[in-house]
Design an enzyme around this catalytic site. Sequence first.
Site, PDB file in Angstrom:
ATOM      1  N   LYS A   1      15.214  -7.044  41.491  1.00 43.95           N
ATOM      2  CA  LYS A   1      16.579  -6.518  41.525  1.00 43.95           C
ATOM      3  C   LYS A   1      16.851  -5.928  42.905  1.00 43.95           C
ATOM      4  CE  LYS A   1      19.868  -3.879  38.747  1.00 43.95           C
ATOM      5  NZ  LYS A   1      20.482  -2.964  39.707  1.00 43.95           N
TER       6      LYS A   1
ATOM      7  N   CYS B   1      17.398   0.747  44.086  1.00 42.37           N
ATOM      8  CA  CYS B   1      17.757   2.149  43.881  1.00 42.37           C
ATOM      9  C   CYS B   1      18.093   2.818  45.213  1.00 42.37           C
ATOM     10  CB  CYS B   1      16.628   2.891  43.196  1.00 42.37           C
ATOM     11  SG  CYS B   1      17.020   4.640  42.939  1.00 42.37           S
TER      12      CYS B   1
END
Length: 530
Positions: free
Chosen positions: A273, A234
């Site tokens: 991720k 993010c």
Amino acid sequence: MSSPPSRCLAKTAFAASRRRVPAAAADGFSSSFSKSRRHHHHHNHHHHRGKTNNNTVILMMKANGGSSSSFFFSSNAKPAATTTTTVGEDDDEEEHRENEETKEKKPKPPHFDGRNFRKKREEVDDYKLVTEEEKTRLREKVINHLWLAPLTKGGNLPFRRLCATFEAKVLVSEMSYARFLNRGNPVEKTHLRRHDSEEIFGAQIATNIIEEGVRSARMAYEFNADFVDLNCGCPTHEVTKRGLGARLLRKPAKLAKLVEGLANGSPLPLSVKIRLGVEDDKPALKLAEEIENAGASVLIVHGRTKEQRYTKSANWNLIGEIKSRSKIPIIGNGDILTWYEARDKMALSGVDGAMTGRGALIKPWIFKEFYTNTSIEFTAKERIELVYFKLTTFMKEYFGADAIGKKRFDLFMPWHIGFFCRYRPLDEAVYREKAKLNPLLQTRLDIALENEGRIEDLEPLERLLRCVSEEAHADIAEILFQSETSEDAIEKLTRVAESSKLAEYELSVSSSSSSSSGRESSGDVDDMRG
């Protein structure tokens, strides 16, 4: 031993309440008593969930030369009949009973909030650790699929359920802050809820502390997740200022220790991720190697750096190089709007699977296209029935169809319509080769494509669904919520499209460049934390 004065007073008052009230006394407080009872009754009528039935009603009366007596009427006591009559009280009580009977007879709408899918207490193993067999089983299950990415706001359970109806196999939740999750934050806990139609479900968490992450992984296990995903990609300030998300990429060695601790302490397999780096993509290969060696079961790679956010095309060549050096499954992510882009990028890079976020938000049936290798171009009416109204139904069942549920619906549905309106029928024969040169998500797409003519050549209902006006999105959402059937919604929306309202919507955005663009603004995509 004598009783305290207050107790004596209570006894006297209670005894008085058991006796017939003298007519003279009744005349003195009849009016105030009647008003008090009426007020009490109507309070219960409109707020039937309160506890006013258990409250004690205290009435004060002055009589006999100014002396006062207190009367306590308990809900458990039954005072003797008095000569006092409250005008209209019987009618109010009868109306109240009729309303209660009506409520009981009215069938409740179906409701699903994901709680029932949680493991029962006796099914939870407090000391469970993931086994190598479970890691291997997950790796075998998640390859060769198009994954639904973790999406802030968009990754809600009703939308994931919609994607599952279009054959999405691997779905990841919206990101949860592990710290708040461990504190029992109800909003964060909703991200762990799973619908039984989700075939393979992963819960994404954000943390930089091993113990904190392990506790959250255990909660994901209790909520029946198949794996837990660590967010290291993010780019938003809200996340990185806490030392989370893409901020973790600055220190690969520290990240490797975090991954190792989570992988060894979790009851579920761990996926991670990442992005290619922070300022540039030089650390990408080293990051991937460290994470694999630390024990991650799957690695998801978004082909951009933190600083690039969503402005540059994803680097699938570098994703492919990561795959060539890895022994665990690599899932590629970035710039997938159509099924054929997903297939082409997988073939180019050799990855084990692909992940889409914005592509699914714009066209939730992309998963069905991916598995059938065929474009599906729904008409405006078909999209209302199969996408808009179905998502409305799922939201009503999840959030509720009452006033509180409507507020939540109004928060989510217009936002989703803001992505649905970007759908265009991108014919494979026309756009597949173009997409290889420049991703379609990075390409300017007019409201009417070249082969469709002018905007005015589109059917009114199609024009309405493609309109980017936020006012239009709110009005469409309102009509969907109030409609009983998809046919009803289609009829109402058709009337709006054929009225002067459509021109008003289009005029309101004509001065904005977004009125003729199919691209996301930076504000839209910056909100996606996954």
